[in-house]
Each structure stands twice: as structure tokens, then as C-alpha cells.
Design a protein around this motif. Structure first.
Motif, PDB file in Angstrom:
ATOM      1  N   GLN A 198       0.826  -1.212   0.000  1.00 16.84           N
ATOM      2  CA  GLN A 198       0.000   0.000   0.000  1.00 16.84           C
ATOM      3  C   GLN A 198       0.861   1.263   0.000  1.00 16.84           C
ATOM      4  O   GLN A 198       0.596   2.199  -0.754  1.00 16.84           O
ATOM      5  N   ALA A 201      -4.789  -6.823   3.854  1.00 18.15           N
ATOM      6  CA  ALA A 201      -3.349  -6.736   4.068  1.00 18.15           C
ATOM      7  C   ALA A 201      -2.789  -5.508   3.367  1.00 18.15           C
ATOM      8  O   ALA A 201      -3.222  -5.157   2.267  1.00 18.15           O
ATOM      9  N   HIS A 236      -3.601   1.891  -4.823  1.00 12.47           N
ATOM     10  CA  HIS A 236      -3.860   0.457  -4.776  1.00 12.47           C
ATOM     11  C   HIS A 236      -3.211  -0.163  -3.543  1.00 12.47           C
ATOM     12  O   HIS A 236      -2.194   0.301  -3.060  1.00 12.47           O
ATOM     13  N   GLY A 237      -3.828  -1.217  -3.089  1.00 10.04           N
ATOM     14  CA  GLY A 237      -3.244  -2.005  -2.016  1.00 10.04           C
ATOM     15  C   GLY A 237      -3.881  -1.689  -0.679  1.00 10.04           C
ATOM     16  O   GLY A 237      -4.017  -0.539  -0.283  1.00 10.04           O
ATOM     17  N   GLY A 238      -4.298  -2.753   0.000  1.00 14.57           N
ATOM     18  CA  GLY A 238      -4.781  -2.623   1.377  1.00 14.57           C
ATOM     19  C   GLY A 238      -5.936  -1.665   1.519  1.00 14.57           C
ATOM     20  O   GLY A 238      -6.888  -1.673   0.726  1.00 14.57           O
ATOM     21  N   LEU A 239      -5.865  -0.842   2.527  1.00 12.36           N
ATOM     22  CA  LEU A 239      -6.957   0.068   2.843  1.00 12.36           C
ATOM     23  C   LEU A 239      -7.114   1.182   1.810  1.00 12.36           C
ATOM     24  O   LEU A 239      -8.140   1.852   1.777  1.00 12.36           O
ATOM     25  N   SER A 240      -6.084   1.394   0.995  1.00 14.81           N
ATOM     26  CA  SER A 240      -6.129   2.465  -0.009  1.00 14.81           C
ATOM     27  C   SER A 240      -6.680   2.004  -1.349  1.00 14.81           C
ATOM     28  O   SER A 240      -6.789   2.810  -2.276  1.00 14.81           O
ATOM     29  N   GLU A 241      -7.027   0.747  -1.463  1.00 16.21           N
ATOM     30  CA  GLU A 241      -7.472   0.219  -2.752  1.00 16.21           C
ATOM     31  C   GLU A 241      -8.589   1.073  -3.353  1.00 16.21           C
ATOM     32  O   GLU A 241      -9.641   1.269  -2.752  1.00 16.21           O
ATOM     33  N   PRO A 247      -4.144   6.788   2.743  1.00 18.29           N
ATOM     34  CA  PRO A 247      -5.567   7.120   2.878  1.00 18.29           C
ATOM     35  C   PRO A 247      -6.459   5.880   2.805  1.00 18.29           C
ATOM     36  O   PRO A 247      -6.159   4.936   2.079  1.00 18.29           O
ATOM     37  N   ASN A 262      -9.942   3.945   2.035  1.00 21.51           N
ATOM     38  CA  ASN A 262     -11.178   3.950   1.260  1.00 21.51           C
ATOM     39  C   ASN A 262     -12.385   3.908   2.207  1.00 21.51           C
ATOM     40  O   ASN A 262     -12.425   3.073   3.107  1.00 21.51           O
TER      41      ASN A 262
END
Lengths: 387, 387, 387
Positions: free
Chosen positions: B11, B146, C41-46, C89, C91
Motif C-alpha cells: 500500500q 493486508a 492500490h493495495g490494502g486500505l487504499s485500494e 488514505p 477507502n
């Protein structure tokens, strides 16, 4: 070949098309119909799947991501639906159905037709002892994404069918699967929804279904009327009672108008089929909902003729029950019991009437069902009807 | 080179691969192993990341989007896992862990192994005064994506390792980071999970962990047994007490079966290592959970031998605690305290036993740990064990 | 041409760019500015949209997906913002603002500037009778994705403007639309936020706005001070009262430090404009918030000088109100009433001061507003100020 099917989405196969267009050319035939599957982007609609079916005359938009709801429809210049102050379609990831207030569902409400259920529908209900939310308003099914979507075109029967599967399941609790089919014929001005609710548990289940069909301008305008074979009309509360004399007609948009709701039993033909018509003030355009009272014995009429910006709309709502809190409806026996492995079926046809002649024909069909029988119109809420 | 690593998701670097396949060719060696990272699409699985590791013999599926849970595993024709009525894997965006009922977690429950924690696990708990949800059932970690995932292959040690980082943080509250490693060796029939929970706050924290390992057909069948070095067995409630005589064996699927849960203390070797075996009725196939009692002192056995469609399953659940409400477990001292900047570690190995010989060997290992010592089996719930 | 606009996202048109870079070359001019729209992209920011504006000197990051919040800013080597233990950040799909505790908002809190509102901000409030959540902490606007985003560059005025629309609406309830503009000039060290809140209902509405501007190292350090034309200073509670003598200075990070909050009325120039400065211990770097007291009459100072890993931060918070529970603020009249179809406007400028000279100039501007007038500093919470 005369029949061809396309799978647009299948979770178990890890299949989902981003964009697909199906035209007569795909079947090597002539025709003006078209089916387009798109993915919506931006804001609250990010990632929402939409299927737009144009049968050559009528176009309608289905939302797999929102439980196979019907977003809008168009017949030539006539748009069917309403202008909600919620600007969707809204991805369920942004709708908190389980908000403590039980009102989170309202954040995604902008469809022409939204199914309310399956565990429950109606007003939110709270545990009497703890005060905690038990049943959120209008249930969960409209915010569950479909796990399977396919389209079939049959050039012999001239039928287009969109089939979707939506599950409303919770481990240890309900295990319901809805298999829905939207079907329409080439160049027709109607569409039929055929829902089967399967209880795939080994044990029995209870469910509710209410088809919340919503219409704003131009079908709804000042002077619009609902024409239906009413047997009994009951105002939901004192507010609705105050407008009982004009329960079947609609005023123009009025800022601050507080909603009125009426609960109805309709007359039906011997085989259970019945019809409700909404027509505009000049009886030049209208729409019919055709359904079977044996499947959908209750009919609710929601009048929300507030300002346009706040959502000038009426809801014509055939259901298995009235939208009272779930426990109250259960006490009245207005739930559907489905044994393990069994199904319940619901059929609903929307017929759009673009001319005065079509409206008159639809009204005549209502009058035939009514067969001269009177309606009992109560001037206050009735026990057993209103919680 | 003998070791190579791939970052699949990060991330902080805005990195996420949509699809990656890693094979022996990538290291210029021979071998039958394969690692594939996919993105799932459609319905409730939309956008879920999956990593499928095939070590040449054993295949298993890891879900970064669902807190690095273990979805399913396969050894030849043998599928390890269960058939949940929830058809996932479910994107956490569609799971409302914080639903007022505390039961939203159940909407995403279909994994072979799901971690329950980290702030809490067990039954939901509500504030005594206000009635509001304090701790949702089984906690949040399984529905946190993750933030970092990498894969390492070492051709010298013949080891494949998938490493993931999942944070369970809330400003002003808990700041826990889980670093997990799934490791397996080429052509082996076991995999090991090594979790380190870091409290990255400057102040102390408390945590709980329960590994909810779930097995249905065919490992679980009518006549299956759990073989473990039980020191104490306590039924969770009267329902479980009613089945105490057959606590370690399983019936065939039975519609309407109400779950039974037993809380166990196990014997262990001097170094703390212990083992629980689940074997099928004919002792021809089984699985072992190998873990250390010093890390995971509590063992819960969940028997949910309901109809197949409703989720015929048993849970073998090593944990830091029993799945009672969080406050009760805290009062019993069954929480892990971690000072600021420190870590707690947990190891769990799943060994799959595809033959009678393997099952017999595993049982022998249990008997060696038991060393002839008896189990105390209580016929009713015990204070200090059951809330 | 001297002005050009780009639409980056428009829900109603099904428009959303995944990646866009805008440079002087696009306008056929020279310059060092750059605007980049990325998808994280990735994790909580997807799936989070980010727009990074570099005016040639100052760079700042805007988050359309998080209600057009301001994530971070950079001036040369100087990073403006803070290190939250929440690593975003995040989502909004992973933030449960409606969690029963009312604290779910904290799961997404890591921005330099986050708007708190629009229905409410401040501490969560619960229904007195049922105990159910009424107003979640700091409201919903920061977790609503923008439905329209555009960028305009004017080479004549040398201005870059990012415009976004975010709606906070619920059917039957609030219908507010925020139109925000971030503007900056080529090679300038400041940016201005211009928010207009439109009540698009036909009926009246009430709203609140609080700009939660957060600063950690290096602007905040042990010995930092806030310099502002304080007219009145009130500690929020006994904890804050205990630190009243040093209300305007900051200690170094200290593990376990419990937050202190002060409510202030500021002096302003005759036209309402006022300014608050945060400067580091050596007065070599700082930042000003410039706003109008007629729009934002309340100023809150949040001191959270805990350990770095737990979020060493201060919040400078101009608002329409103090962050007390919504009903209390309503009783004090600290809400903004907007008639149907009308708007309320808010302006806030962030000026970054990279040198001692700049800091001294900003302090001089504060002193000019203060004009020698004293502050009344209360040593305990005051009625009408503190709930």
C-alpha cells in the motif's frame, strides 16, 4: 440457432465482463434490439454493474450490484422512474444498511423498482429490551450484489431474458437465494419480472417481499390518479387519514409535504390476477403493475408529493405484507413460510401506456376486475392493518 | 541465486499486482511448484486478492483482502475446508462487522482458517448500561485487507513463504500490526503459519487470538473423531453438556442440529508443543493441528453437524482464550498483554494425513504427548471456564 | 488559450480517469507545475483517487474519494501533515462511520485537513432514551466520495484550481451538496480552500463545518507555539484545565499523554478576517490558517502530544461551532441555517512559512489583528462553551 446465452458475471467461476454489447448481428439476424453491460465509474457509482436492455422500443436498466434492482426505463422520450435526491446508482459498499438507526438503506434509494426483503421489509424494528436494531428498513436484498448474471435472446419467441442470482444469507441464520428473470419481447412496451426465492437451508424459513415501484414526473403530476380494484383502503396513520378523501389522486409538488401511506386489499380475477394503474392528470400516459394476489396479497400506496428536489414520487407497492415492522406483520401472518429446499415465486409485469388509448384500455381492465364491486375506505387506521 | 522475493502488494508504495504467476522457470530451476496471485471478480468476491500456492503436492489459497485468512487447501483429490452457506470469499466492503447485533462477521464466514481477534474474539459483548455493541463476534482482523504481501522462494531450503502485514488500528485505541508468514516445503503435505503481533504503540496493549480452523466433508463425516491429549473438557452450556458422552466424535449431517461447543485444556510435551487430530470415520484421512500451549493455552471444539446446506462443519480452535465475551475472558486473565513496541508470536502447523498410515502416526504422536494421563471430563459448565 | 479545464471524474457521465498527468506542455507554455491524478492500490487504499498538485513550489495531495480532503503537503523538504497510526488514505468502504460506538470515523483519520460535518461534527451523540447512536463523531462528509472533479489551469492569472462536488444526502433527511475549490498560484507557498454548501432541498436545513487541520513533526515539536489573536480561551474539561497555563505551547512527544482541547474565540479585523499561526520551537518554520470569523466563529485547539507512534499531533480547527455533541451546539445556536436552494460559503487559506522571516511576518499579522487587546483565559470549563 434461435437461442443464445451469455454469462456476464459468475462469482464461482471468477467471471465478470467489464463491458459487453450484444446486438442482432451476434445472432446473424436483423433487429433493433441491443443489450449493453457496462461498469459505472465515479463517486457513489464506482464499480456498479449495469445492464441496459433495449428491446427495440422499450429500454430498461438493471443493476446486478444492487440486488438486480430496476434503475430506470425509457419508452421513446418518456422516462419512467423518478428524481431521487440520492444520486445513484449507489454501490452497496457505501450503504450501511446496518446503521443503528435502521435508516442507512435510504442512502442508496433511487431506483424505479427496488425489492424490499427478504428477511424483512417495512419500518425498522428495534429490540424492545435493549433498543438495538433488529430489522433495518426494507431489508438487505437491494444491497447485495448478484453472484450470477446471464442474458438469453431467443429469436423465435422474440424474447430477451436477463437472469440473476442474489443470495441473502447469514451463517446460522437465513439462507435464501433469489433467482430473478427480467423478460421482454422485441418492440414491446412491457417487461416481466419473475422472482423465485429458494430456501436452500434444510430447515424452514420465513420471508417477505415488497416491490417498491416508484414514479415521479412525468407519469406523476398534479392531478395524477391511481386506478385500482380497491376492496379495502386503510390509512396507515393519522396523517394519511387526514387525506383519505383524495387517497387515489395526487397533488403537484409541494415543499414540505409529509408522506401519506395507504394499505389496500385489491379485488382480483378468479385466478388471482389483478392490476394497478397510475396515469397522469390528462390520462395521456400511464403505467400498469400486473401481479397475482395469491402471491402478493397486500398493496401499499406511498404518496410523497414533496418538492421535486426532495423527491416528488409515488410508490406502488405490491407485497407479501404491509411495510409495518417485521414482528407485527409476523403476528398478522403476513410472512411467507418456505420449507427447506423449496421455493416461492413472484411475478410482476410493468406495462407502459404511452397513449390515451393505452391508458383507457388499462383502466378498462381494472374495471373488469372490479366488476362493479365497491371499495370499503376506512377513515382511520385499523387494528390488524397498522402497527 | 537460491532465494528470490516478489512484492505482490504494498500500500505505501502504491503497488498491487492484478495477476502474477511464479514458477520454477522464474528461478531457472526445475520443479512442480507454482504460485499464482489472482484478483477475484463477481458478486461478493469482487476485488478480493487471492494467492494460491502449490508446493508440488499441496495447494492452498490465501486471502490478503480478508486478513490473510486461509480459504481452502487441496491435496490431490482431497479438498480441505468446508461448504459454508455463505459463498465467498467475501470482500470486507460487504461485511458490516460493526452491525449493532455484533453478528455481521457471519456474513463473510467461509474460510478453512480464519483468525479471530485481535482486540477481541468470541461471542459479541454489549455495554451493560447502554446496550450498545462493544465487541463484535470474533473481532475485526479477518475483515482487514493486508497492506503488504510478498512471496519468497528458497530453492536451497526448498521453502515457499508468503508474508503479509495486516493492521488492526484505531486512532486513540489499539495499534496492532500482524506480520504473518505461511510457509511450506516443496512436495510437502503440511504448512506452517507464523504470526507475530506487534504492538506499535508506545503504551501497553491487550490482545486475543483464536485460530478458527474449520473442516467439513470429507474429513468430517458421520463417525469422525477428534483425537487430542485432553486434560480437561468442559461443555460450554447445557446444550453441549447434553452431548458430553460423545464430545470427541461426530454424527452425520442432521437438519436442525444445534451447535455444541467444548472448552479444553490439553496436555503438552515439556516444551509446550501439542497436537489435535481430526480423522474421518474410517481413519483413512485426517489432519493435525500442531501448536504450542505456551502461546495458545486454550482449545475449543465446535461441533456444528447440521445439514450440508447449512454448513456441516467442525471447528478446531487453538486460542489464547475461550470464545466467551471479551470482558469475561479478561477477568479470567485470558488475554495477552504486549508492552509498547513488543511482539507476541504464534505458530500453528496444519499437517494433512492422506492415508491410514499417516493418521495412525498422528494418533501415535497424540498418545505420546498424553503419556497415559487421563482427561477430566466435566458433565456441566464450570465457573471460570464458561461465561 | 490561457485557461483550460479537465474533467477527471463525473459520476453522472460515467467518467473517471484512472491516471492523468497535466503539465505546462499541455497548454503549450513553460513552467514547473504539474498535476497528477492517480488511483491508489493495495490494502486500505485500494481504489482511492488522489490528485497531486505541484504549483512549481508547493505540492499538495487531494483525496476525492475521501470527501475532497487534503491528505498531505510538501514545500521542498518540508512535509506538512502528521504521522497517524492509521496508515491511509483509507477507502470509505472500509470505514464504518455508523458503527454503534460512533467512533468508526477514527479508522480513516490520517489527513492533514479533514472536514468535519455536514449534518454534525464533534463528539458522538446518542439518543437519551434508547441509547442508540444519533450523530457519529465528526460526521459523514469526509467519507463520501466526490461525484464530480475537475481541474482548471489559467496561465494568465497563474492559478491552478481543483474543483470537487461531494453530496451528503439521505432521502427524507439532509440534502446538502458541497462544491469545493482548492486554488493555488504558480510557485506560491499557500493554497486556498473555498467551500460552498448548497442546501438543494426546497426546505430549510442546518449544518456544521469544522476544518480539522492537523500538524505533527516537524512543524510541531517540543517548544512549538500557537500564535493567535485569542479573545477568550476555555478549557474543554478538567484535563485541559490542568494545562491551562501552557495552553498555547506544546511539549515533546510523551507516551500516554492524554489529549487537551481548548475552545477559543479569536479577535478579528473589522472585515472578520483572522489568522492562527503554528510555529516550531525555533520559530524557523510555521504555518498560518487564515479564515473569516463571520463564517467560522469558533476555533478549537487540539493538543495530542502523545508518542510519535501513537500520533503526535495538534489540530487547529476553525469551525462554525465547537466539537461538542450536536444537540448541545444546536442549543447554543452554533449551527448554520440554510434556506432551501441557498448556500453557505467558507474560505480557508493555508500559508506555509518556510523561513524565520516568514514566521515573523505571520506573527506580526496576528499582532496587528490583536491590536494590543488581552485574552481572557478561563481556568475551568465554562457554561455555554462546554457540554
Amino acid at each position: 440457432m434461435t437461442t443464445r446465452s451469455w454469462t456476464l458475471l459468475h462469482q464461482a467461476d471468477n467471471t465478470r465482463t467489464d463491458h459487453t454489447v450484444i446486438t442482432p448481428q451476434d445472432l446473424g439476424v436483423d433487429g433493433a434490439w441491443k443489450i449493453e453491460k457496462r461498469t459505472l465509474h465515479g463517486g457513489l457509482s464506482e464499480g456498479v454493474d449495469e445492464i441496459r436492455v433495449n428491446n427495440g422500443k422499450l429500454t430498461f436498466s438493471i443493476l446486478p450490484t444492487r440486488g438486480m434492482g430496476l434503475w430506470k426505463a425509457w419508452l421513446g422520450d418518456l422516462e419512467i422512474g423518478w428524481k431521487s435526491p440520492v444520486h445513484g446508482p449507489v454501490n452497496p459498499a457505501f450503504v450501511n444498511v446496518g446503521e443503528p438507526s435502521g435508516l442507512g438503506w435510504l442512502d442508496g434509494f433511487d431506483e424505479l423498482l427496488v425489492r424490499c426483503g427478504l428477511e424483512s421489509n417495512g419500518a425498522p424494528e428495534f429490540d424492545k429490551e435493549t433498543g438495538r436494531l433488529k430489522y433495518p428498513v426494507h431489508g438487505r436484498i437491494a444491497n447485495r450484489p448478484a453472484t450470477h448474471v446471464s442474458v438469453t435472446v431467443d429469436t423465435t419467441t422474440q424474447e430477451i431474458t436477463v437472469r440473476g442470482i442474489v443470495e441473502e444469507t447469514r451463517f446460522h441464520f437465513l439462507k435464501l437465494r433469489m433467482v430473478t428473470q427480467f423478460s421482454t419481447r422485441f418492440n414491446d412496451s412491457s417487461l416481466t419480472i419473475h422472482d423465485e426465492i429458494e430456501n436452500f437451508s434444510a430447515g424452514p424459513a420465513e420471508m417477505q417481499m415488497l416491490y417498491h415501484a416508484n414514479f415521479g414526473l412525468p407519469l406523476l403530476d398534479g392531478g395524477s390518479r391511481v386506478v385500482c380494484p380497491a376492496k379495502t383502503v386503510v390509512p396507515r396513520n393519522d396523517r394519511a387519514a387526514s387525506g383519505i378523501r383524495t387517497w387515489d389522486s395526487f397533488p403537484a409538488p409541494e415543499a414540505g409535504y409529509e408522506e401519506m401511506v395507504y394499505f389496500l386489499e385489491l379485488y382480483a380475477a378468479d385466478d388471482g390476477w389483478t392490476r394497478t394503474v397510475l396515469k397522469n392528470a390528462h390520462s395521456t400516459q400511464g403505467i400498469s403493475l400486473v401481479f397475482n394476489k395469491r402471491q402478493l396479497p397486500c398493496f401499499s400506496l406511498w404518496k410523497n408529493t414533496t418538492a421535486e428536489n426532495d423527491g416528488y414520487v409515488t410508490g406502488l407497492e405490491p407485497g407479501t405484507n404491509f411495510p409495518n415492522p417485521r414482528s407485527y406483520e409476523g403476528e398478522q401472518g403476513r410472512v411467507v413460510k418456505i420449507d427447506g429446499g423449496k421455493r416461492a415465486a413472484f411475478l410482476l409485469t410493468l406495462e407502459i401506456h404511452p397513449t390515451s388509448k393505452d391508458v383507457a384500455d388499462a383502466e378498462a381492465a381494472v374495471h373488469k376486475i372490479r366488476a362493479g364491486r365497491d371499495a370499503q375506505v376506512w377513515d382511520k387506521p385499523q387494528p390488524g392493518w397498522c402497527s
